[in-house]
Each structure stands twice: as structure tokens, then as C-alpha cells.
Design an enzyme around this catalytic site. Structure first.
Site, short mmCIF file in Angstrom:
data_model
loop_
_atom_site.label_atom_id
_atom_site.label_comp_id
_atom_site.label_asym_id
_atom_site.label_seq_id
_atom_site.Cartn_x
_atom_site.Cartn_y
_atom_site.Cartn_z
N THR A 117 0.83 -1.21 0.00
CA THR A 117 0.00 0.00 0.00
C THR A 117 0.86 1.26 0.00
O THR A 117 1.97 1.26 0.55
CB THR A 117 -0.90 0.01 1.26
N TYR A 141 -1.90 0.03 10.17
CA TYR A 141 -2.13 -0.63 8.89
C TYR A 141 -0.89 -0.49 7.99
O TYR A 141 -0.37 -1.48 7.47
CB TYR A 141 -3.36 -0.03 8.20
#
Ligand code: UDP
Length: 329
Positions: A117, A141
Site C-alpha cells: 500500500t 495498517y
């Protein structure tokens, strides 16, 4: 190739499964259905409801199905939730991947395509973001994905036959152009689905998180990459991986759209009224995130086919309009 898709019942994984099958690959889906939907799994794939933590079961499947490559989409992926539930994120995203890597090692599977990501960059020093920029995530995350990139790098150094590609996604959006697959998160927090649910009357309004950012219209700018373009990049990357390769690529279209531009696009596409109110900034949102996607174009010959926000929103609308309550109605 024989491909294991972990998380193949999820939004992105289910699109990858479909494309892999249509490209002639044999697909084995592994998903614990915690957030995925059995209805999203292509019936042409072999489906196993298995948790990634079950290392021995995974190893058995990898061996029995003579898997050549693992594609790993199975992750928790809400930034806000990761801040309040860090252990769940580290456990699932790092622990699940470790288990999968151990199973791969035991079964002699040496190729992995990993969903990373742009959150691994944190607050970027500058935009567009290039792969060599400092990676300093600002939430659990992002750190969980950063850690897996580290683990993969170390596995690559330790085992010269092992190869991986880590794809750093920007904002994945849209749905299969043929209307066969959708996007159905619970809770739904992503901008395009939220806007379309408001167009459908499933939500009363859209709240724009912050209008005082240093951008031309004051709202955040993001790089919305169509899920089918994203999946095509996975297949391309998988097919070119050579033993010992360790690759990292940004996956975006290379330009950004503001929150207001996305809402205007949804008004054009849906021809519906969409109520908007203007709220405070959402914590942890950088003002501008968009990719420099030159590296993957140069090295793999991949670039996004969908670059216009209306075209991306139109595919999502095609699905949302027909499935206002998602899968399993
Ligand atoms: N956003 C918004 N209202 C919403 C959902 C999102 O204004 O209801 C904004 C959010 O602040 C960000 C952009 O839309 O600037 C994209 O957010 P999303 O949650 O879709 O993806 P993220 O960028 O967090 O991965």
C-alpha cells in the site's frame, strides 16, 4: 500457472480471481470469509474456506494443487480501525503472511505477489510518490504492510530461489466492467462507494472530510486506480517474476482527483442528487497522494487503461445501482 489467491472472496481478490481464470490460469482460492463474500468467488475457481493461520492446511493445499505462485490479498485494511485495533492488524496482516510464507516454504512454492500500500510511505516528502522515497507509515495498517515488505526482503536474501513482487496500491476503485463483481465492505468507508450509496438513498449524505487542505479546491487529492487495471498488473508481474527477483512497484494511474471532483463525477454519472455536507478533517489523511507509476510502465509495460474518473465511477455505479444492498441480497 497454478495460483493460490489468498483473500479471493474480497473486493480486489475476487476481481483478480476472475482475471486470472480468463487469462488461462488455474485458481485455488483461500479465504476465511471474515470480510469476504462466498458469492464473490468465481465458480470456476476451487474454493477453500481456510484461515491463513492454518499453516499445515495451507501447506497441504499448496502441495496438493502444485501451486506455482501465491497472490496474497488477505488483509485487514481500514486505517482508522488499525489505530484502535493494532493487535488485530499486526496479528492478521503480519501473522497471516508469516504463516503463509512458512507454508510456502514447506511446500516449495517460491513465488509471491503481495498487496502492499501507499500507506507505507506515510506523509510523503513530495508527490508524485516514487518507490525510492522514504517509507515511514503513520498508522498500524501501514506499518503492518511495511513489516511484510521487510520480511519478504529478508526471505529473498536468505533464499535465492524465492521471488516476490510487492505492489503498493493507491486508491483502488471501480468494479468489473461486465457487472459480474462488486465492492461490498462492512462498514463501507471508501469515498466512491459512500458517494454512490448516497446517490441511491442508502445514505442520507456524504460528509467531505476537510475543505481547508492546501489543494486547489481545499479537499484531499487521491489517485484512484481501477480494480481491473490493478489486477492486470498483478498478472503481468506474476508472469515475469524470475527466481531471485525482489520487486516493488507503485500501482496508481499517476494523477489525482479531489474529493469534490469525485462527487461531481458521481453526479454526472448517476444523474442523481447527492447531498453533501462539509466536515472536519479525518485524522491521518495526507492532503495529496498520487503515484509516479513510471517504474512499472518501464519495467513491466503496464499502465492504467482507466484514467478518467467518470469512467471509473461508471463501472462502480453499474454494480451499485443493481446491488444497492451488496452481495447476498
Ligand atoms: N473521504 C471523504 N468522505 C468520506 C470518505 C472519504 O471526504 O465519506 C475522503 C477521505 O478523507 C480521503 C478520500 O476521500 O481524502 C479517499 O478516502 P478513502 O477512505 O476512500 O480512501 P483512503 O485515501 O483513506 O485510502
Amino acid at each position: 500457472m497454478n495460483v493460490m489467491v489468498a483473500g479471493g472472496a474480497g473486493y480486489i481478490g475476487s476481481h483478480a480471481v476472475k482475471q486470472l481464470i480468463e487469462a488461462g490460469h488455474r485458481v485455488i482460492v483461500v479465504d476465511n470469509l471474515y470480510r469476504g463474500h462466498a458469492e464473490a468467488v468465481d465458480p470456476r475457481a476451487e474454493f477453500h474456506e481456510v484461515d491463513l493461520a492454518a499453516t499445515d492446511v495451507l501447506a497441504g493445499l499448496l502441495r496438493d494443487c502444485a501451486i506455482d505462485c501465491a497472490m496474497h490479498f488477505a488483509a485487514l485494511a481500514y486505517v482508522g480501525e488499525s489505530v484502535t485495533e493494532p493487535l488485530a492488524y499486526y496479528d492478521n496482516n503480519i501473522g497471516g503472511t508469516l504463516s503463509m510464507l512458512k507454508a510456502m516454504h514447506a511446500a516449495g512454492v517460491k513465488r509471491m505477489v503481495f498487496s502492499s500500500t501507499c500507506a507505507t510511505y506515510g506523509e510523503p516528502e513530495q508527490t508524485p510518490i516514487v518507490e525510492t522515497m522514504r517509507q515511514e507509515p503513520i498508522n498500524p495498517y501501514g506499518w503492518s504492510k511495511w513489516c511484510v515488505e521487510r520480511i519478504l526482503t529478508d526471505c529473498g536474501a536468505a533464499n535465492k530461489g524465492f521471488s516476490f513482487v510487492s505492489l503498493r496500491y493507491f486508491n483502488v476503485a471501480g468494479t468489473a466492467a461486465d457487472g459480474s463483481l462488486g465492492e461490498d465492505h462492512d462498514p463501507e468507508t471508501h469515498l466512491i462507494p459512500v458517494v454512490l450509496l448516497a446517490a441511491l438513498g442508502q445514505r442520507e449524505k456524504v460528509t467531505v472530510f476537510g475543505t481547508d487542505y492546501p489543494t486547489p479546491d481545499g479537499t484531499c487529492i487521491r489517485d484512484y486506480i481501477h480494480v481491473e487495471d490493478l489486477c492486470a498488473a498483478h498478472i503481468r508481474a506474476m508472469e515475469v517474476l524470475q527466481p531471485g527477483d525482489t520487486r516493488f512497484y507503485n500501482l496508481g494511474i499517476g494523477r489525482g482527483y479531489s474529493v469534490k471532483e469525485v462527487i461531481d463525477s458521481a453526479r454526472r454519472v448517476t444523474r442523481r442528487d447527492i447531498r453533501v455536507d462539509y466536515g472536519d478533517r479525518r485524522p491521518g489523511d495526507p492532503a495529496i497522494l498520487f503515484a509516479n507509476a513510471d517504474k512499472i510502465r518501464r519495467e513491466l509495460g503496464w499502465s492504467a487503461k482507466y484514467t478518467k474518473i467518470d469512467d471509473i465511477v461508471a463501472t462502480a455505479w453499474n454494480w451499485f445501482a443493481k446491488h444497492p444492498r451488496g452481495y447476498g441480497e
